[in-house]
Every structure is written in C-alpha cells, then in structure tokens.
Design a protein around this motif. Structure first.
Motif, PDB file in Angstrom:
ATOM      1  N   ASN A  39       0.829  -1.206   0.000  1.00 10.31           N
ATOM      2  CA  ASN A  39       0.000   0.000   0.000  1.00 10.31           C
ATOM      3  C   ASN A  39       0.863   1.255   0.000  1.00 10.31           C
ATOM      4  N   TRP A  40       0.426   2.236  -0.762  1.00 10.30           N
ATOM      5  CA  TRP A  40       1.120   3.524  -0.806  1.00 10.30           C
ATOM      6  C   TRP A  40       0.773   4.344   0.428  1.00 10.30           C
ATOM      7  N   ILE A  41       1.758   5.046   0.954  1.00 11.76           N
ATOM      8  CA  ILE A  41       1.586   5.949   2.102  1.00 11.76           C
ATOM      9  C   ILE A  41       1.986   7.338   1.640  1.00 11.76           C
ATOM     10  N   THR A  42       1.218   8.365   2.005  1.00  5.07           N
ATOM     11  CA  THR A  42       1.485   9.741   1.583  1.00  5.07           C
ATOM     12  C   THR A  42       2.091  10.535   2.728  1.00  5.07           C
ATOM     13  N   THR A  43       3.160  11.258   2.429  1.00  9.16           N
ATOM     14  CA  THR A  43       3.825  12.079   3.443  1.00  9.16           C
ATOM     15  C   THR A  43       3.084  13.398   3.626  1.00  9.16           C
ATOM     16  N   ALA A  44       3.483  14.140   4.645  1.00  8.38           N
ATOM     17  CA  ALA A  44       3.020  15.514   4.809  1.00  8.38           C
ATOM     18  C   ALA A  44       3.858  16.423   3.902  1.00  8.38           C
ATOM     19  N   ILE A  45       3.365  17.629   3.665  1.00  5.90           N
ATOM     20  CA  ILE A  45       4.122  18.597   2.861  1.00  5.90           C
ATOM     21  C   ILE A  45       5.431  18.908   3.569  1.00  5.90           C
ATOM     22  N   GLY A  46       6.528  18.860   2.819  1.00  2.00           N
ATOM     23  CA  GLY A  46       7.839  19.170   3.380  1.00  2.00           C
ATOM     24  C   GLY A  46       8.564  17.979   3.966  1.00  2.00           C
ATOM     25  N   GLU A  47       7.901  16.828   4.065  1.00  5.35           N
ATOM     26  CA  GLU A  47       8.539  15.626   4.621  1.00  5.35           C
ATOM     27  C   GLU A  47       9.269  14.895   3.503  1.00  5.35           C
ATOM     28  N   THR A  48      10.580  14.739   3.637  1.00  5.75           N
ATOM     29  CA  THR A  48      11.390  14.208   2.535  1.00  5.75           C
ATOM     30  C   THR A  48      12.259  13.029   2.962  1.00  5.75           C
ATOM     31  N   SER A  49      11.851  12.295   3.949  1.00 11.38           N
ATOM     32  CA  SER A  49      12.611  11.110   4.349  1.00 11.38           C
ATOM     33  C   SER A  49      11.677  10.088   4.989  1.00 11.38           C
ATOM     34  N   VAL A  50      12.067   8.819   4.874  1.00 14.55           N
ATOM     35  CA  VAL A  50      11.316   7.714   5.461  1.00 14.55           C
ATOM     36  C   VAL A  50      12.318   6.776   6.112  1.00 14.55           C
ATOM     37  N   LYS A  51      12.005   6.307   7.325  1.00 15.53           N
ATOM     38  CA  LYS A  51      12.912   5.417   8.030  1.00 15.53           C
ATOM     39  C   LYS A  51      12.180   4.138   8.438  1.00 15.53           C
ATOM     40  N   TYR A  52      12.868   3.007   8.226  1.00 15.51           N
ATOM     41  CA  TYR A  52      12.360   1.706   8.671  1.00 15.51           C
ATOM     42  C   TYR A  52      13.319   1.154   9.716  1.00 15.51           C
ATOM     43  N   ASN A  53      12.772   0.682  10.809  1.00 17.28           N
ATOM     44  CA  ASN A  53      13.582   0.108  11.887  1.00 17.28           C
ATOM     45  C   ASN A  53      13.354  -1.401  11.973  1.00 17.28           C
ATOM     46  N   SER A  54      14.452  -2.135  12.181  1.00 18.10           N
ATOM     47  CA  SER A  54      14.389  -3.580  12.450  1.00 18.10           C
ATOM     48  C   SER A  54      13.625  -4.354  11.374  1.00 18.10           C
ATOM     49  N   LEU A  55      14.026  -4.155  10.117  1.00 17.63           N
ATOM     50  CA  LEU A  55      13.403  -4.914   9.039  1.00 17.63           C
ATOM     51  C   LEU A  55      13.848  -6.374   9.106  1.00 17.63           C
ATOM     52  N   PRO A  56      12.951  -7.329   8.840  1.00 17.48           N
ATOM     53  CA  PRO A  56      13.361  -8.742   8.803  1.00 17.48           C
ATOM     54  C   PRO A  56      14.153  -9.033   7.531  1.00 17.48           C
ATOM     55  N   ALA A  57      14.786 -10.183   7.495  1.00 20.15           N
ATOM     56  CA  ALA A  57      15.551 -10.576   6.316  1.00 20.15           C
ATOM     57  C   ALA A  57      14.608 -10.741   5.129  1.00 20.15           C
ATOM     58  N   GLY A  58      15.142 -10.399   3.941  1.00 20.08           N
ATOM     59  CA  GLY A  58      14.326 -10.529   2.739  1.00 20.08           C
ATOM     60  C   GLY A  58      14.805  -9.603   1.644  1.00 20.08           C
ATOM     61  N   ASP A  59      14.117  -9.621   0.497  1.00 20.75           N
ATOM     62  CA  ASP A  59      14.406  -8.759  -0.646  1.00 20.75           C
ATOM     63  C   ASP A  59      13.365  -7.648  -0.701  1.00 20.75           C
TER      64      ASP A  59
END
Length: 972
Positions: A663-683
C-alpha cells in the motif's frame, strides 16, 4: 471617470498609486539563505538553483543551500555562472581563477591571475576551449593542455558575447564583431551614429529579442539603446526607455518578447511593440536587483546586492497597492471593467482604477462597517449598507441622496424594474423604484446570509440561517433541499447556461437547475475545502474562494484549477470577487489582488524525484542502485527530493516498501525522508513518487533495491548443527539428571542420618543443660527454704526452676529460636545459679546493633553450655567477686551475631588442675555434645558457627576466660 462634489456629508480624496506588484516570497536568513549579497544566478538542467554570492558558490535544491569551495580558492566571492554540455557548473573570481563543480566538488580549472591581473572577466565554455573575455582581449584556452592557444585583441572595451544561431556577436564602443563557430572573425562593422560623440562609460551590453540584436551603452551617464540593422550595417538609436535611462543596468533578460532590466531601482519590464520599447511594469522598486531568471516551474527569481533573494511564484497574480486604511475590505462591487467599488471595515467607501492604478476614497458620515454595496448603472446610483443606517450615493453629483434606517444590510439586489430588494440581519424589504419613501416589508424576524436575483426565471433566492428559499414573481415561497436536508448557503451566483450555484460553509457547492440539485462538488471530487467563502460565475466558469485556496471550475468539463498562497495568493479571507475584462479581482482583509484569467494557471509538468541520501544503522552510505546488507544492518533511512521551490512548498510524496507492504503511504508537505527500523531478512524495493494534489500528472517513480541476509542462526547448516547439538544435549541432560537424582537420594539418606544424630545431640545437650549437680543444688535450696519456713522464697524458687525446665523442653523441639528467647533463657538460668552461688555471682547480659534480638533467629541450645562451663570450671573455684559478662554484637551487614562470654574465674589451666585432683580424665559430656552438634550444624553450610576460646592474663597471671561464638542468623 466620475465627478464628485464635496458636501457636508461626503469627503472625497484621490490617492495616486505608483504600480501594482506581483506577490513575492522574500528568501532571507530565516529561510537558510547563506548571504544577502548576490551577483549571479542560474538554474541547471536538473533544476538546481546556483547562486554566486559574496560568501561563495551555493546550490539550492528547494530546501537547503549547499556551499562549494576548495583550498586553492582565493577569497570567498565568485561570479559569472554557466553550465557546460557535460552538466558541470562553472564560475570565476576576481583573482583570475576559474572553477567547475563535478561529482559534488569544486575543482580549480586554471589560475590566470598573472594574465588578467585582477580583472573580472566574462567567459564561455566550449567543447575544447575555455574562452575568456577580458576588457579588450579574448583568450582561447585549450581545456586539455590548459595553454592559451590564441588571442584576439580589440582597441576598446568589449561586451559580453551573445550567440545567434551559430555565430557569436561581440560589441565594442563603436563596432560589432561577428565570429563563426571556429572562432574566426567573420565580419566587423561600425555602429557609431551621428552626433554620438559622448564618451562611453563602462562596457557595452548586448541583448536580443528573437533574431533582433540590441546594444546598451552609458553615454553621458544616460543609458542609450541601439537596434542593430545587419543589412544596412548600422545602429539605430531608440527612445522610450525613460524608466531605466539613469539606472545602472546589471543584467538583461529576454522573456516572451519582453525585456527585463535588472537595475539599481528594481526590475523594469518593456514590450517590443511597433519597432519600439514600451514600458510595461516595474517590480521591486528601490531594490538593487543584479539578475532575473525564470525556472522550470515558471517562478521568477530576483537576486539583489543587499536584500537577499526574491521569488515570484506567479507573475500573473498581482497585489494592488491600495492605501493602508482601505485594506480591510468588507464588500466588493464594480462600476465598469476597469473601476472597482468597495466598502471597508473602517466605514469608508472607495474606488480603484486598475488601469491608472489610482484610488479614490469617500469618507462616510459614520465609522461603522460597510456591510453591503451595490451600484445601479441604469441610474448611476449606489446603495451603501452599514452597520448603522444605509445610504444612497448619487454618482453624478457626488451627493448622498438618501439616508434610510435599515442597518446591517446583507445584500442589495437591483431588479429589472429598478426595484431594490434588501435583506438585513433579520428582515427582507422591497424598495419600489429605489425610492425609500416606498420601503415595504416582505418578511420579518428571519436571519438571512445573502440573496440573489435569478434573471432567467425572475426569482429571488435567499439563503437563510435555516436553509435556502426561492421567492418567485407570484410571491410564493419554496424551500429547496438536497436529500431532504436544508442547503445552508453563503454565496450564490449563476452561470451562462442558467445553472444556479450555491456555496455553503461546510457542504461544498451545489448546482441547481429547475430547483433540483444536479451538481454537488466537495473535496471528494475536486474542491480543496468544503468551506466556501465566495463564488462568482464567469460565463460557464466558476471562480471559487475557499479557506484553503482559490479555484476555477469549468462547469462543462468539471475540471478544477487551483491557486494557493504558495502560488502568490495573499489571503484566503475573501470578501468579494469581481470579473473584469481579462482579470478576476478579489478583495480581502489584506486589500485587493487580481488573477490573470489566461496566464495565472501554469501548465503542470511532470517532476522528477531523486534520492539524496541513504542511511544504514544511522550511518550515511554511498548512493547505489542496489544494496546487499547483513542481518544486523536492518535500520534504513531513505532521503529524497524534487528540485524546485514550488514542489518543496506544496508537494507531497507517496512511498511504499515492496516486500514489506504493497500500500502507498502519503507524506506531509515538506517531509522528505522515510525510516524503517528492524526490518526482517528478505528482498525489498523502496519506491517513492512525487504528488501534486491539483494535477493529474503521474510523475515517475524512483526506486532502490536492497536485500537483508538471514542471520547465521537461520541458515541450513546452523539449523542442522543446532538439531544435533540439542539431541546430544538432551541425552547428556537426562544422564546428568539421573546421576544428580541418585546423588540427591544419597544426600537425603545421609541427611536423615544426620537429623537423627542431631536429635540425639539435642537430647544430650538438654541432659547436659539439666546438669544433675545443678538440679540437686536447686532442690537442696528449695528444701532449705522449706526447713527455714521460708515458704514464699521456696515457692518463688520452685517456680523459676519449673519455668527454666519448661523452656528447655520447648526449645529442644525447635531448630531455631530468637536471640531474645535465648537471652531470656540465660536470664532464668543465671538467676538460679546466682542463688546456688549464694549471691556471690554478678552477671550482665547486653546486646548491641541496629537489629533487635527479637528480630533475628539463631540455632537452639547453642550458648547455654558455654555459660555453664564458665560457671562450672572458672567461677566455681573462685570464692568471692565472681563476675560473668555475656555480650551480643549483632552485625546487620554480615548477618552474624557474636556472643562474647567473659568470666573472671581461675582460668583453664588451673581448672584442669582442679579437675585432675578429682580424677576426672574424660572429656566433659556437655562439651563433647556441643562440639558434635556444631559439626552437624556447620555441615554443608557457607556461613558456619565458629567458637574461639581465649585465656585472659594480667601480669602473666590468669584472670579469666573469654569465649567468642560467631553465629550466622536469619531475620524474621
């Protein structure tokens, strides 16, 4: 336009206005602007803005400014920006150094300080050469060898070159030189005109419009302009540039057949019409503007020498420079296609001519707010409603013709027979033929918001507080609803096709045909907000003012176009809309501003997003298309950007991480970064797409691929090894468990044996404590008391003896007792012994420490045998002054109580002699039982009971014995 007479009721005055201004965004230090003094500006092919400033070279991506410098650069200031065919940015400085930016670094190409000697020059970058244009010499420098291959000298100062097709044109004071694409001089012709003998100051400037060439020279401190005729080989002097004739011109921009001069007094715009320049407008008056450019989004950038940077997002949205007193406009109407008519919160009425940019203010009799205003062109009268009273202004005489007692008028409607329909804060009136002597009530005590006369069916629509009502020519009323609910209107208009449009304060816009709702627009189908301030029809288009932007709706195609504050709209608090010939004018609390109908809405273009940074475990990583990461490199941050001021002010981003979610997620105006923490193994594939809400253009998606490896404990070899290990461990565990259980069984058997021995020892201890001598002596004492007829003493002694025996029996069945119980028992024992010693025994029992003796537990039957030994072997052989001290020291940190027993008896050596005389060679029974019991108590314990016996001497003579017993305790 109109003639106004000054009367005792009306004071009229004119305010000349110099010009209207586009709405500009001023970038300054608070926006991160690194300097305020700028010399040059360009936009590169990627959409970055590059700035030459007093403090150096900077790149702006729409959000942040990045500085470029190196160790070789002399000084800070740089000048003369350009981009070569390879996308590299070049600049130079006054020290003769030339630089280019490549792979994010500023590189020094060449240092010509010895050749140029402090002269700031123009330059061009060709495929094989750097061409430097000094005051009077052109240098051709080979880019590979960095050697000057050839020079071309002039007799006078030359201009910056300009290219037309494949030829390069350079102007000097009196001639123009034309070079071909091989840098050979093709032709040269004189441009010196007749009677042009005045000295030329500075360097000549060359500019063009299409294929027409113009030059600018300063002659006698006046800017002089010439048009070059190539066929006749002559220059024709031009007139009509009075605005800039005395200003210093820094730069010339050719934009859509207009010339924009950046000068010491702002920017002057001229049109080339009928073979001459016509002054169009002036921007940023009083500002020292050094250069003007337009970017890919159509924004105009103006750099200055002392005021930073100005950006005009939309040159076709203009703010009219009305007086400060008139800015709080409450209502708006128009006289004709160039004259606006407005009322203000301060109670005055004004007119504004958008062609001459002049304002006329009419000061009204009272200062109450103007609540409604309407001009009747057939009678040249206007009706003015105020919070206190209403007025009729005769525009032919300038007199207030009538004053009427109707307050807080909401709206005036001019009907076809010149009747005037009026709604105020609670009533509805009809003014027959506009005559207030014929004022007639229609409805009362019902609060309206506005009204509208629908010419097609000659009906009046009134938006009341409780819904929309239609009144037709037959005086019948009809309530109009939608889905059986009222329509709460605030503004009403109709388009050319006869559809009535009603704007609401929370439900968007309704379109009615034959009193039935046929259209309903909300945020779900195009509106930027459901709260509408004003609407106005323009043929079949609808201008809509909301609290989140101004929109234009094509009612035939249902397509919206949107303008917001980021496009230059000065306010959303709109009080009126009027359609002029080629402009739409809006009134607000901030004054008047207009929108050009044809040009204000820019063509939307696709924008391109790119990644600016990738952080892995909060450490910046070199950008790549694919990443292979370890299992513990699973905290990832993606930063991205779209170049340009517009997108960063109003754009958003959609993103998703394939392999994690779809699913697509939309940022707020001016937000230019996304961070993921503790991703499981995978592609994974991270995708991001820029989004502008007012456009349907689908922008390209940028993507990065990465994979996170499984941890080693999830690999097949580790799992196989783990299974074998677990299997072997289970076998070893159960073998060990069986062995341990066998050992435990043996321990339990041994413990049972020990417990039996301990019980036996307790009985032996008890027997030792109940010493026969002590018992016989106690009974003899009782007998003596009876013989002497001391019955009370005999009874008291017998009671104490019985209590002591009972206490010993109670303690014998317990494993532990409190220290206080032990002390109490010793007290009873010593009291009886004192009687036996015929009161020749003095004893004390004292305890020390933070814990009370009743709060700690010690083993039973442990101390009394040592006290008994002190009496029996030490004090018994002393005839007088027998002293016994028993001290308890409680240590709450180590959980050990020390019992110190001190007697002043004859000592152990002498006691042994006395014992030898009695022929008792065996070890005392009580002592042996106690030692055996201690051994059992200490068995397998970390903290053990310890006993230390110390002989006390004084001048080598025995003076007693000290027994120290260390007893571990537990607290209750």
């Amino acid at each position: 336009m109109f003639r106004f007479l000054v009367t005792f009721l009306v004071v009229l005055y004119y305010i000349p206005i110099v010009s209207q201004e586009p709405v500009a965004i001023h970038l300054s230090e608070k926006d991160g602007l690194p300097d305020k003094e700028f010399y040059n500006i360009i936009e590169d092919k990627q959409g970055f803005i590059w700035l030459c400033a007093d403090k150096g070279l900077f790149r702006y991506d729409g959000k942040t400014f990045k500085n470029y410098t190196n160790k070789e650069k002399k000084g800070h200031s740089v000048f003369n920006l350009l981009e070569d065919n390879e996308g590299r940015i070049w600049c130079n400085n006054i020290s003769g150094q030339f630089f280019y930016v490549e792979e994010g670094k500023l590189n020094t190409f060449i240092d010509l300080s010895l050749v140029l000697k402090g002269e700031l020059t123009f330059f061009k970058v060709e495929k094989e050469h750097l061409i430097v244009f000094s005051q009077s010499v052109i240098y051709y420098i080979n880019k590979n060898t960095k050697l000057i291959e050839k020079e071309h000298a002039f007799n006078t100062a030359i201009s910056q070159p300009i290219s037309i097709k494949k030829e390069m044109f350079i102007a000097s004071i009196d001639s123009i030189s034309v070079f071909n694409n091989k840098y050979d001089l093709k032709e040269k012709f004189s441009i010196k005109g007749k009677n042009e003998s005045k000295l030329v100051e500075g360097r000549t400037k060359v500019f063009k419009i299409d294929s027409l060439l113009f030059i600018n020279q300063v002659r006698g401190k006046i800017n002089t302009f010439f048009k070059i005729n190539f066929l006749e080989k002559k220059a024709t002097k031009l007139e009509n540039l009075k605005g800039v004739e005395k200003e210093q011109i820094y730069d010339v921009l050719n934009k859509d057949d207009q010339i924009w001069f950046s000068t010491t007094n702002g920017v002057w715009v001229y049109n080339w019409v009928n073979n001459k320049f016509k002054e169009e407008r002036q921007f940023l008056k009083g500002k020292n503007v050094t250069k003007t450019i337009t970017d890919k989004d159509g924004n105009f950038w103006f750099i200055t020498l002392n005021n930073g940077v100005y950006v005009v997002p939309n040159i076709y949205i203009e703010k009219y420079a009305i007086s400060e007193a008139s800015k709080g406009i409450s209502v708006l109407d128009k006289i004709d296609d160039h004259t606006l008519y407005f009322g203000s919160n301060n109670g005055n009425v004004g007119l504004y001519n958008i062609h001459t940019n002049t304002e006329t203010t009419i000061v009204m009799p009272n200062k109450s707010r103007v609540s409604a205003i309407k001009y009747n062109p057939r009678k040249e009268l206007s009706y003015i409603g105020k919070d206190i009273n209403g007025y009729v202004l005769d525009h032919k005489t300038g007199l207030l013709k009538d004053v009427f007692k109707v307050s807080s008028v909401k709206n005036f409607l001019i009907l076809e027979n010149n009747d005037v329909h009026i709604v105020d804060h609670k009533n509805t009136y009809l003014l027959k033929e506009g005559n207030f002597k014929k004022l007639k009530y229609i409805y009362t005590n019902k609060r309206p918001y506005t009204s509208f006369y629908h010419k097609k069916d000659k009906s009046i629509y009134i938006a009341y507080v409780d819904g929309l009502v239609k009144n037709d020519s037959l005086r019948s009323s009809k309530t109009i609803t939608y889905n059986n609910k009222p329509i709460y209107g605030l503004s009403i208009t109709d388009t050319k096709d006869g559809i009535l449009w009603v704007a609401t304060f929370k439900d968007g816009i309704f379109g009615l045909k034959n009193d039935t709702v046929t259209h309903h627009f909300t945020t779900k189908n195009g509106l930027v907000s459901n709260r509408i301030e004003k609407i106005k029809a323009d043929h079949n288009n609808l201008w809509i003012a909301t609290d989140a932007g101004i929109q234009l709706l094509d009612t035939k195609t249902n397509i919206f176009k949107t303008l917001t504050k980021r496009d230059g709209i000065i306010s959303y608090d709109i009080s009126g809309i009027e359609i002029m010939k080629d402009k739409v004018v809006f009134s607000s609390s901030e004054g008047l501003f207009s929108v050009d109908k044809q040009n204000a809405f820019k063509e939307q273009k696709a924008v391109e997003v790119y990644f600016t940074e990738v952080e892995i475990n909060e450490k910046e990583t070199k950008l790549a298309a694919n990443y292979k990461l370890g299992y513990n490199q699973n905290a990832i941050k993606f930063s991205f950007n779209v170049n340009g001021l517009k997108f960063n002010k109003k754009g958003k981003y959609k993103y998703r991480l394939l392999g994690f979610n779809k699913n697509w997620i939309t940022t707020a105006i001016g937000e230019t970064s996304v961070k993921y923490n503790s991703l499981p193994a995978g592609d994974y594939t991270f995708q991001v797409q820029p989004v502008l809400t007012e456009t349907q253009i689908k922008n390209k998606i940028a993507a990065l691929n990465f994979s996170i490896k499984n941890p080693f404990w999830k690999t097949w070899w580790f799992i196989s090894g783990a299974v074998v290990f677990v299997f072997v461990s289970i076998i070893l565990y159960y073998r060990r468990k069986i062995r341990k259980e066998e050992q435990q069984r043996l321990v339990e058997v041994k413990q049972l044996s020990l417990d039996k021995e301990l019980i036996a020892l307790k009985l032996e201890n008890l027997r030792s404590q109940m010493n026969p001598h002590f018992i016989f002596n106690a009974l003899n004492s009782i007998q003596e008391y009876i013989i002497l007829n001391q019955k009370k003493l005999a009874s008291e002694y017998l009671g104490k003896f019985a209590n002591l025996i009972r206490t010993y029996l109670n303690h014998s069945i317990k494993g532990n007792i409190t220290l206080q119980e032990e002390i109490d028992c010793l007290e009873m024992y010593l009291e009886l012994e004192k009687l036996r010693f015929e009161e020749k025994l003095n004893y004390t029992i004292v305890s020390y420490g933070n814990l009370h003796p009743s709060d700690i537990n010690i083993p039973t039957m442990l101390i009394q045998p040592y006290v008994e030994n002190a009496l029996k072997h030490g004090l018994l052989h002393r005839k007088i002054n027998r002293v016994l001290k028993v001290n308890f020291h409680i240590n709450d940190k180590t959980n050990v109580v020390k019992c110190i027993i001190i007697d002043n008896g004859v000592g152990r050596e002498k006691a042994e002699k006395f014992k030898a005389r009695s022929y008792k060679k065996h070890k005392p029974f009580a002592t042996k039982a106690t030692e055996d019991r201690l051994a059992l108590l200490n068995y397998g314990k970390e903290k053990q009971v310890g006993v230390i016996i110390t002989d006390l001497f004084e001048d080598n003579n025995p003076v007693g014995t000290q027994v120290t017993i260390s007893i571990p305790f537990t607290t209750l």
